[in-house]
Design a protein around this motif. Structure first.
Motif, PDB file in Angstrom:
ATOM      1  N   GLU A  97       0.621  -1.185   0.095  1.00 16.78           N
ATOM      2  CA  GLU A  97       0.041  -0.093  -0.009  1.00 16.78           C
ATOM      3  C   GLU A  97       0.862   1.242   0.003  1.00 16.78           C
ATOM      4  O   GLU A  97       0.536   2.187  -0.515  1.00 16.78           O
ATOM      5  N   ILE A  98       2.254   1.147   0.418  1.00 12.73           N
ATOM      6  CA  ILE A  98       3.067   2.338   0.357  1.00 12.73           C
ATOM      7  C   ILE A  98       4.147   2.515  -0.474  1.00 12.73           C
ATOM      8  O   ILE A  98       4.761   3.331  -0.861  1.00 12.73           O
ATOM      9  N   VAL A  99       4.401   1.073  -0.949  1.00 16.72           N
ATOM     10  CA  VAL A  99       5.674   0.994  -1.939  1.00 16.72           C
ATOM     11  C   VAL A  99       5.340   0.417  -3.251  1.00 16.72           C
ATOM     12  O   VAL A  99       4.665  -0.474  -3.471  1.00 16.72           O
ATOM     13  N   GLU A 100       5.537   1.085  -4.342  1.00 21.72           N
ATOM     14  CA  GLU A 100       5.224   0.775  -5.672  1.00 21.72           C
ATOM     15  C   GLU A 100       6.566   0.425  -6.214  1.00 21.72           C
ATOM     16  O   GLU A 100       7.594   1.145  -6.435  1.00 21.72           O
ATOM     17  N   PRO A 101       6.634  -0.973  -6.588  1.00 24.04           N
ATOM     18  CA  PRO A 101       7.945  -1.366  -7.096  1.00 24.04           C
ATOM     19  C   PRO A 101       8.677  -0.612  -8.471  1.00 24.04           C
ATOM     20  O   PRO A 101       7.670  -0.593  -9.157  1.00 24.04           O
ATOM     21  N   GLY A 102       9.699  -0.307  -7.972  1.00 26.34           N
ATOM     22  CA  GLY A 102      10.454   0.298  -9.200  1.00 26.34           C
ATOM     23  C   GLY A 102       9.983   1.708  -9.120  1.00 26.34           C
ATOM     24  O   GLY A 102      10.789   2.565  -9.986  1.00 26.34           O
ATOM     25  N   VAL A 103       9.230   2.133  -8.388  1.00 29.59           N
ATOM     26  CA  VAL A 103       8.785   3.655  -8.546  1.00 29.59           C
ATOM     27  C   VAL A 103       9.053   4.416  -7.178  1.00 29.59           C
ATOM     28  O   VAL A 103       9.957   5.217  -7.260  1.00 29.59           O
ATOM     29  N   THR A 104       8.587   3.957  -6.235  1.00 32.36           N
ATOM     30  CA  THR A 104       8.762   4.512  -4.880  1.00 32.36           C
ATOM     31  C   THR A 104       9.596   3.725  -4.009  1.00 32.36           C
ATOM     32  O   THR A 104       9.639   4.000  -2.712  1.00 32.36           O
TER      33      THR A 104
ATOM     34  N   ARG B 179      18.547   7.621  -6.283  1.00 34.15           N
ATOM     35  CA  ARG B 179      18.067   8.804  -6.145  1.00 34.15           C
ATOM     36  C   ARG B 179      16.862   8.990  -6.930  1.00 34.15           C
ATOM     37  O   ARG B 179      16.084   9.800  -6.380  1.00 34.15           O
ATOM     38  N   LYS B 180      16.474   8.376  -7.847  1.00 29.45           N
ATOM     39  CA  LYS B 180      15.352   8.671  -8.508  1.00 29.45           C
ATOM     40  C   LYS B 180      14.033   8.241  -7.778  1.00 29.45           C
ATOM     41  O   LYS B 180      12.928   8.739  -7.535  1.00 29.45           O
ATOM     42  N   ILE B 181      14.353   6.721  -7.221  1.00 31.37           N
ATOM     43  CA  ILE B 181      13.411   6.316  -6.412  1.00 31.37           C
ATOM     44  C   ILE B 181      13.055   7.009  -5.156  1.00 31.37           C
ATOM     45  O   ILE B 181      11.888   7.235  -4.702  1.00 31.37           O
ATOM     46  N   GLY B 182      14.205   7.602  -4.607  1.00 29.11           N
ATOM     47  CA  GLY B 182      14.001   8.359  -3.264  1.00 29.11           C
ATOM     48  C   GLY B 182      13.259   9.546  -3.606  1.00 29.11           C
ATOM     49  O   GLY B 182      12.423   9.908  -2.778  1.00 29.11           O
ATOM     50  N   GLN B 183      13.660  10.318  -4.680  1.00 28.58           N
ATOM     51  CA  GLN B 183      12.639  11.465  -5.065  1.00 28.58           C
ATOM     52  C   GLN B 183      11.327  11.163  -5.336  1.00 28.58           C
ATOM     53  O   GLN B 183      10.553  11.862  -4.970  1.00 28.58           O
ATOM     54  N   ALA B 184      11.165  10.288  -6.159  1.00 27.20           N
ATOM     55  CA  ALA B 184       9.514   9.768  -6.376  1.00 27.20           C
ATOM     56  C   ALA B 184       8.858   9.512  -5.020  1.00 27.20           C
ATOM     57  O   ALA B 184       7.596   9.848  -4.962  1.00 27.20           O
ATOM     58  N   ALA B 185       9.419   8.740  -4.264  1.00 25.47           N
ATOM     59  CA  ALA B 185       8.757   8.483  -2.812  1.00 25.47           C
ATOM     60  C   ALA B 185       8.504   9.859  -2.137  1.00 25.47           C
ATOM     61  O   ALA B 185       7.410   9.889  -1.621  1.00 25.47           O
ATOM     62  N   ARG B 186       9.552  10.720  -2.140  1.00 30.54           N
ATOM     63  CA  ARG B 186       9.303  11.977  -1.427  1.00 30.54           C
ATOM     64  C   ARG B 186       7.990  12.729  -1.893  1.00 30.54           C
ATOM     65  O   ARG B 186       7.363  13.270  -1.194  1.00 30.54           O
TER      66      ARG B 186
END
Length: 393
Positions: free
Chosen positions: A327-334, A361-368
């Motif tokens: 519910e909080i982690v989208e694989p490869g995205v967040t 960096r990209k995953i971290g930015q998308a999560a943020r």
């Protein structure tokens, strides 16, 4: 509330406080009452009847003597809380896990003619089940606790919970779907700010400037699966990818985990619990935040707060592939999801992340960005408006 700031600092108490602040920002007059006898019942010699934290009033149900039985405890708590109700005259009573807190609110609601919203933050019986392999679903404690929790959900005027998996579980117990409302975990807006400089802390903890650091902030219970992370770190070392583990927190499994890390020759830094103000300094040391929860029932259902705080800081998260974490982690995205309790799978994904700083960096930015858009306390607290309206209809 079962526990509260300033005496207890945990995900439960942080959620309570941040939601109280967010509701106050909405113009509501919020008062928090802790369980009968707290914090004296925890061995803390603080008998103040009221403590204010950031302007939020925390009331204690004191003076206190241990009641002879649970029924009398509920009655005594309702007696003491009744005085507070007469003073502040609330429009709704908002109880938070577990069923004992709900029982007090329901008794008080009956006496004063007030609606009750019960916020289910976990399933006590499933947490109990996960903490000892000798526990069984057929045990009296499990069956009775599940029955009491379900009864309180049914008796409340509205039910609030943290995620879709939890909502589905509550509905499966016969609670009408229309009276179940979602208010997921969130973060302070301050968590979205750039992480602080932690070079001094890195040196203090003996972490090399160029170390690849994987870590977590957690309570050290077996179901958190921290042993899997230690085993994965050992495999990575054998593959020529050294990793430093930063394990922030404490709990009954800490001694065993320290021995496990030492036995594997893994560089693991155990800090113990740290104050809230220091959490982001420790986040700043991390290249990856790990949530290696087991596939236990409690982990499948209950969504934790800690990874959302890390995501807000732009830290890529790797987590066990269980329902609540999907519910909080989208694989490869967040973030990244992998197989629970499988050190090889964890090592494979961590190996990829270790050598892909741009991907991190990209995953971290998308999560943020996702947290900033959907998971600040101000955003999620609006969900209480619907729950209160339904409860007071």
């Amino acid at each position: 509330m079962t526990n509260a700031l300033p005496n207890t600092n945990a995900g439960y108490t942080v959620r309570t406080h941040r939601i109280a602040l967010a509701l106050r920002e909405q113009g509501r007059d919020v008062h928090v009452a802790t369980r009968l006898g707290y914090p004296l019942s925890q061995g803390v010699g603080d008998a103040r009847p009221r403590v204010d934290v950031d302007g939020v009033a925390y009331h204690r149900l004191l003076p206190w003597l241990p009641p002879a039985d649970p029924v009398r405890a509920v009655e005594r708590a309702a007696d003491l809380a009744g005085r507070l109700v007469d003073e502040v005259r609330p429009a709704v009573l908002h109880a938070v896990s577990n069923h004992l807190n709900a029982a007090v609110a329901l008794e008080l609601g009956r006496r004063r003619g007030l609606p009750v919203v019960y916020e289910v933050r976990g399933f006590l019986e499933d947490s109990w089940l996960s903490r000892d392999p000798s526990h069984r679903e057929t045990d009296d404690f499990y069956r009775l606790t599940r029955e009491l929790e379900t009864r309180r959900m049914a008796e409340a005027d509205a039910v609030v919970t943290l995620g879709e998996a939890m909502r589905a579980e509550i509905a499966s117990r016969g609670v009408p779907a229309e009276k179940i409302f979602l208010v997921p975990n969130g973060v302070d807006e301050a968590f979205l700010e750039p992480l602080p400089d932690a070079s001094g802390l890195r040196a203090e903890l003996g972490i090399a400037p160029d170390a690849f650091v994987v870590g977590l902030t957690s309570s050290f219970f077996g179901y958190e699966g921290i042993g899997t992370l230690i085993d994965a770190a050992a495999l990575l070392r054998d593959r020529g990818t050294p990793v430093t583990l930063l394990l922030v927190g404490d709990g009954p499994e800490r001694g065993a985990l320290e021995r496990r890390a030492a036995g594997h020759g893994v560089h693991a830094v155990f800090t113990g619990r740290v104050p809230m103000r220091s959490v982001r300094r420790h986040h700043a040391l991390l290249d990856v935040f790990a949530v290696p929860r087991r596939a236990d029932r409690v982990c499948e259902l209950v969504t934790p707060l800690k990874p959302i705080e890390a995501m807000a800081g732009g830290i890529p998260v790797i987590a066990s592939d269980v329902k609540a974490l999907r519910e909080i982690v989208e694989p490869g995205v967040t973030g990244t999801l992998t197989v629970p309790e499988d050190p090889e799978a964890w090592a494979d994904h961590l190996d990829e992340l270790a050598y892909s700083p741009e991907r991190r960096r990209k995953i971290g930015q998308a999560a943020r960005e996702w947290v900033g858009a959907e998971r600040t306390w101000g955003a999620v607290a609006s969900g209480y408006t619907a729950a209160y309206a339904y409860g007071t209809r």
